[in-house]
Design an enzyme around this catalytic site. Sequence first.
Site, PDB file in Angstrom:
ATOM      1  N   SER A 174       0.724  -1.334   0.204  1.00 45.39           N
ATOM      2  CA  SER A 174       0.023   0.073   0.007  1.00 45.39           C
ATOM      3  C   SER A 174       0.757   1.330   0.015  1.00 45.39           C
ATOM      4  CB  SER A 174      -0.830  -0.115   1.129  1.00 45.39           C
ATOM      5  OG  SER A 174      -1.758   1.228   1.374  1.00 45.39           O
ATOM      6  N   THR A 214      -8.995  -1.087   2.206  1.00 46.99           N
ATOM      7  CA  THR A 214      -8.920  -1.758   0.960  1.00 46.99           C
ATOM      8  C   THR A 214      -9.354  -3.158   0.880  1.00 46.99           C
ATOM      9  OG1 THR A 214      -7.315  -1.721  -1.074  1.00 46.99           O
ATOM     10  CG2 THR A 214      -6.230  -2.198   1.388  1.00 46.99           C
ATOM     11  N   LYS A 236     -13.826  -3.920   2.219  1.00 45.38           N
ATOM     12  CA  LYS A 236     -14.735  -2.730   2.243  1.00 45.38           C
ATOM     13  C   LYS A 236     -16.060  -3.348   2.391  1.00 45.38           C
ATOM     14  CE  LYS A 236     -11.671  -0.793  -1.402  1.00 45.38           C
ATOM     15  NZ  LYS A 236     -11.644  -0.109  -2.672  1.00 45.38           N
ATOM     16  N   ASP A 245     -13.900   5.998  -3.694  1.00 44.79           N
ATOM     17  CA  ASP A 245     -13.530   5.432  -4.851  1.00 44.79           C
ATOM     18  C   ASP A 245     -14.016   5.818  -6.043  1.00 44.79           C
ATOM     19  OD1 ASP A 245     -11.678   3.603  -3.241  1.00 44.79           O
ATOM     20  OD2 ASP A 245     -13.156   2.056  -3.448  1.00 44.79           O
ATOM     21  N   GLY A 260     -16.198  -5.525  -3.369  1.00 39.54           N
ATOM     22  CA  GLY A 260     -16.200  -4.172  -2.904  1.00 39.54           C
ATOM     23  C   GLY A 260     -15.525  -2.925  -3.797  1.00 39.54           C
ATOM     24  N   GLY A 290      -4.351   2.321 -11.668  1.00 41.93           N
ATOM     25  CA  GLY A 290      -5.400   2.623 -10.656  1.00 41.93           C
ATOM     26  C   GLY A 290      -4.536   3.561  -9.693  1.00 41.93           C
TER      27      GLY A 290
END
Length: 282
Positions: free
Chosen positions: A16, A63, A67, A103, A131, A243
């Site tokens: 992350s 994450t 979710k 998101d 999610g 992303g």
Amino acid sequence: MPVSRFAVFGHPIAHSLSPRIHTEFGRQMGVALNYLAFDVAPDAFRVSLERFVAEGGCGANVTLPLKEAAFEVCTTLSARARRAGAVNTLSRVDGVWHGENTDGTGLVRNLTERHGLDLRGRRALLLGAGGAARGVAPALLDAGITEMVIVNRSPERADMLCDALGEPGRVSARYWGDLGDLGNFELIVNATSIGNTSDMRTFSLPRSLLDSMTAAVDLNYGSAAVPFLAWAHAVETRYVIDGLGMLVEQAAESFSLWHGRRPDTDPVYTVLHSEYGAPGRS
């Protein structure tokens, strides 16, 4: 100066970039904060969150694959989170958790403002129904998507997401095996974790899904995005986007919810893209 305590929860979480992003935002905005990462399996999430609160935690990002579990721990929910059925941002308010989902806003802002795409009138294929997919589907519809087809390896989950979105005239679910029969799309969004289990030699989608203006977007970044993006490049997709930009934009939305000010995302995105961004075409 008091230091606020925040964190991101996920499984796995070592990859992350959220701690780095929020630390940079805090430095930019003059906000003292401590932002950590916790690797937590779904069955331990609630207990870990309670421990985080006991240690002074006041906000958290969530994450995969947590979710939907985060949705369940919330006492109050924003309209966006309720519609999505998934939460990626938790805020401690009056002793309880308030859930939000940033998101979708992050994805749309990245596609429209950073990459200059007009989503209005596009036919969209959404791969996945977990999610991540739940978080972005409502925002894509609100951005003007004409039709959304949801395909998931578990068709029951795709049906559930269609029902939750409540727009039967615009949203439908199909089987993974039907991909070759769906026609073409101007937007293909990968909201699955297939990049963690496939490589560029084995992952493939039918070329018939593409037209001359298709944008192929992976909600993952780094190595997890490689198989999907490699396929998109191999079939000469017009726009290929990972992303990373969405990650930075949704983080800025979360930061704004917690601190009341939205940071400038471009400096952070530029640095991270030079280090982690997949080669794109936009």
